[in-house]
Design a protein around this motif. Structure first.
Motif, PDB file in Angstrom:
ATOM      1  N   LYS A   1       0.612  -1.251  -0.186  1.00 30.16           N
ATOM      2  CA  LYS A   1      -0.231   0.164   0.363  1.00 30.16           C
ATOM      3  C   LYS A   1       0.377   1.177   0.501  1.00 30.16           C
ATOM      4  N   ALA A   2       1.671   0.979   0.800  1.00 27.68           N
ATOM      5  CA  ALA A   2       2.625   2.603   1.338  1.00 27.68           C
ATOM      6  C   ALA A   2       3.759   2.755  -0.439  1.00 27.68           C
ATOM      7  N   ALA A   3       3.902   2.300  -1.261  1.00 25.61           N
ATOM      8  CA  ALA A   3       4.504   1.146  -1.933  1.00 25.61           C
ATOM      9  C   ALA A   3       3.741   1.821  -3.789  1.00 25.61           C
ATOM     10  N   TYR A   4       1.764   1.916  -3.330  1.00 23.52           N
ATOM     11  CA  TYR A   4       1.380   2.196  -4.242  1.00 23.52           C
ATOM     12  C   TYR A   4       1.428   4.017  -3.928  1.00 23.52           C
ATOM     13  N   ALA A   5       1.013   4.098  -3.087  1.00 23.98           N
ATOM     14  CA  ALA A   5       0.689   5.739  -1.986  1.00 23.98           C
ATOM     15  C   ALA A   5       1.989   6.216  -3.081  1.00 23.98           C
ATOM     16  N   ALA A   6       3.411   5.722  -2.723  1.00 27.33           N
ATOM     17  CA  ALA A   6       5.076   6.538  -3.213  1.00 27.33           C
ATOM     18  C   ALA A   6       4.983   6.564  -5.207  1.00 27.33           C
ATOM     19  N   GLY A   7       3.726   6.109  -5.688  1.00 30.81           N
ATOM     20  CA  GLY A   7       4.027   6.053  -6.702  1.00 30.81           C
ATOM     21  C   GLY A   7       4.811   4.849  -7.610  1.00 30.81           C
ATOM     22  N   ASP A   8       4.903   3.651  -7.440  1.00 31.82           N
ATOM     23  CA  ASP A   8       6.377   3.023  -7.409  1.00 31.82           C
ATOM     24  C   ASP A   8       4.583   1.687  -8.480  1.00 31.82           C
ATOM     25  N   PRO A   9       4.947   1.016  -9.473  1.00 28.85           N
ATOM     26  CA  PRO A   9       4.420   0.528 -10.393  1.00 28.85           C
ATOM     27  C   PRO A   9       3.994  -0.836  -9.157  1.00 28.85           C
ATOM     28  N   SER A  10       3.467  -1.814  -9.714  1.00 29.31           N
ATOM     29  CA  SER A  10       3.212  -3.059  -9.594  1.00 29.31           C
ATOM     30  C   SER A  10       4.397  -4.022  -9.408  1.00 29.31           C
ATOM     31  N   ASP A  11       5.080  -3.800 -10.854  1.00 31.98           N
ATOM     32  CA  ASP A  11       5.984  -4.376 -11.379  1.00 31.98           C
ATOM     33  C   ASP A  11       7.287  -4.567 -10.099  1.00 31.98           C
ATOM     34  N   ALA A  12       7.641  -2.985  -9.218  1.00 37.52           N
ATOM     35  CA  ALA A  12       8.724  -2.996  -7.905  1.00 37.52           C
ATOM     36  C   ALA A  12       8.619  -3.568  -7.313  1.00 37.52           C
ATOM     37  N   CYS A  13       8.303  -5.010  -6.811  1.00 38.84           N
ATOM     38  CA  CYS A  13       7.909  -5.546  -5.664  1.00 38.84           C
ATOM     39  C   CYS A  13       9.275  -5.761  -5.887  1.00 38.84           C
ATOM     40  N   PRO A  14      10.047  -5.979  -4.188  1.00 42.86           N
ATOM     41  CA  PRO A  14      11.694  -6.375  -3.964  1.00 42.86           C
ATOM     42  C   PRO A  14      11.083  -7.775  -3.802  1.00 42.86           C
ATOM     43  N   TYR A  15      10.075  -8.434  -3.792  1.00 35.96           N
ATOM     44  CA  TYR A  15      10.469  -9.644  -3.652  1.00 35.96           C
ATOM     45  C   TYR A  15       9.550 -11.129  -5.148  1.00 35.96           C
ATOM     46  N   ASN A  16      10.608 -11.226  -4.742  1.00 33.46           N
ATOM     47  CA  ASN A  16      10.639 -12.785  -5.606  1.00 33.46           C
ATOM     48  C   ASN A  16       9.351 -13.739  -5.733  1.00 33.46           C
ATOM     49  N   MET A  17       8.757 -13.591  -7.154  1.00 37.63           N
ATOM     50  CA  MET A  17       7.945 -14.733  -7.068  1.00 37.63           C
ATOM     51  C   MET A  17       8.484 -16.068  -7.154  1.00 37.63           C
ATOM     52  N   TYR A  18       9.516 -16.471  -7.025  1.00 39.27           N
ATOM     53  CA  TYR A  18      10.040 -17.689  -8.068  1.00 39.27           C
ATOM     54  C   TYR A  18      11.046 -18.306  -6.912  1.00 39.27           C
ATOM     55  N   GLY A  19      11.600 -17.272  -5.798  1.00 39.82           N
ATOM     56  CA  GLY A  19      12.294 -17.536  -4.568  1.00 39.82           C
ATOM     57  C   GLY A  19      11.793 -18.609  -3.930  1.00 39.82           C
ATOM     58  N   ASN A  20      11.947 -18.777  -2.932  1.00 33.71           N
ATOM     59  CA  ASN A  20      12.264 -19.985  -1.881  1.00 33.71           C
ATOM     60  C   ASN A  20      10.319 -19.580  -1.075  1.00 33.71           C
ATOM     61  N   ALA A  21       9.505 -19.984   0.279  1.00 33.08           N
ATOM     62  CA  ALA A  21       8.741 -19.421   0.569  1.00 33.08           C
ATOM     63  C   ALA A  21       8.570 -18.275   0.981  1.00 33.08           C
ATOM     64  N   GLU A  22       9.812 -18.196   1.481  1.00 32.17           N
ATOM     65  CA  GLU A  22       9.336 -16.464   2.093  1.00 32.17           C
ATOM     66  C   GLU A  22       9.130 -15.350   1.211  1.00 32.17           C
ATOM     67  N   GLU A  23      10.532 -15.635  -0.145  1.00 33.55           N
ATOM     68  CA  GLU A  23       9.988 -14.372  -0.707  1.00 33.55           C
ATOM     69  C   GLU A  23       8.964 -14.529  -1.567  1.00 33.55           C
ATOM     70  N   GLN A  24       8.142 -16.130  -1.613  1.00 35.61           N
ATOM     71  CA  GLN A  24       6.622 -15.834  -1.938  1.00 35.61           C
ATOM     72  C   GLN A  24       5.944 -15.352  -1.247  1.00 35.61           C
ATOM     73  N   PHE A  25       5.991 -15.932  -0.461  1.00 37.76           N
ATOM     74  CA  PHE A  25       5.008 -14.890   0.837  1.00 37.76           C
ATOM     75  C   PHE A  25       5.205 -13.770   0.344  1.00 37.76           C
ATOM     76  N   GLY A  26       6.037 -12.775   0.211  1.00 38.16           N
ATOM     77  CA  GLY A  26       6.548 -11.457   0.166  1.00 38.16           C
ATOM     78  C   GLY A  26       5.465 -11.041  -0.770  1.00 38.16           C
ATOM     79  N   TYR A  27       6.055 -12.131  -2.028  1.00 38.48           N
ATOM     80  CA  TYR A  27       5.530 -11.336  -3.377  1.00 38.48           C
ATOM     81  C   TYR A  27       3.932 -11.394  -3.157  1.00 38.48           C
TER      82      TYR A  27
END
Length: 70
Positions: free
Chosen positions: A16-42
């Motif tokens: 939510k903060a990233a959207y408010a700051a104007g960041d695009p959706s692909d600016a996610c700092p988490y990896n959708m193909y990473g380990n369970a923690e990264e996928q959870f974060g993504y």
């Protein structure tokens, strides 16, 4: 990291903060193909970003105010 409710809420808030700051959706700092923690974060970062976008889109738009002297 523990995959719990607090972490879930933290990731939502980050998105939510990233959207408010104007960041695009692909600016996610988490990896959708990473380990369970990264996928959870993504997943939940993107959910938070999407929630913020949806909320912003449902707000009525205010008309632009003409500046004085024009």
């Amino acid at each position: 990291m523990q995959l719990d409710r607090q972490t879930f809420q933290d990731r939502l808030n980050e998105g939510k903060a990233a959207y408010a700051a104007g960041d695009p959706s692909d600016a996610c700092p988490y990896n959708m193909y990473g380990n369970a923690e990264e996928q959870f974060g993504y997943r939940y970062w993107n959910r938070g970003w999407s929630m913020a976008r949806s909320e912003a889109e449902t707000q009525p738009r205010r008309p632009a105010v003409a500046s004085a002297g024009q």
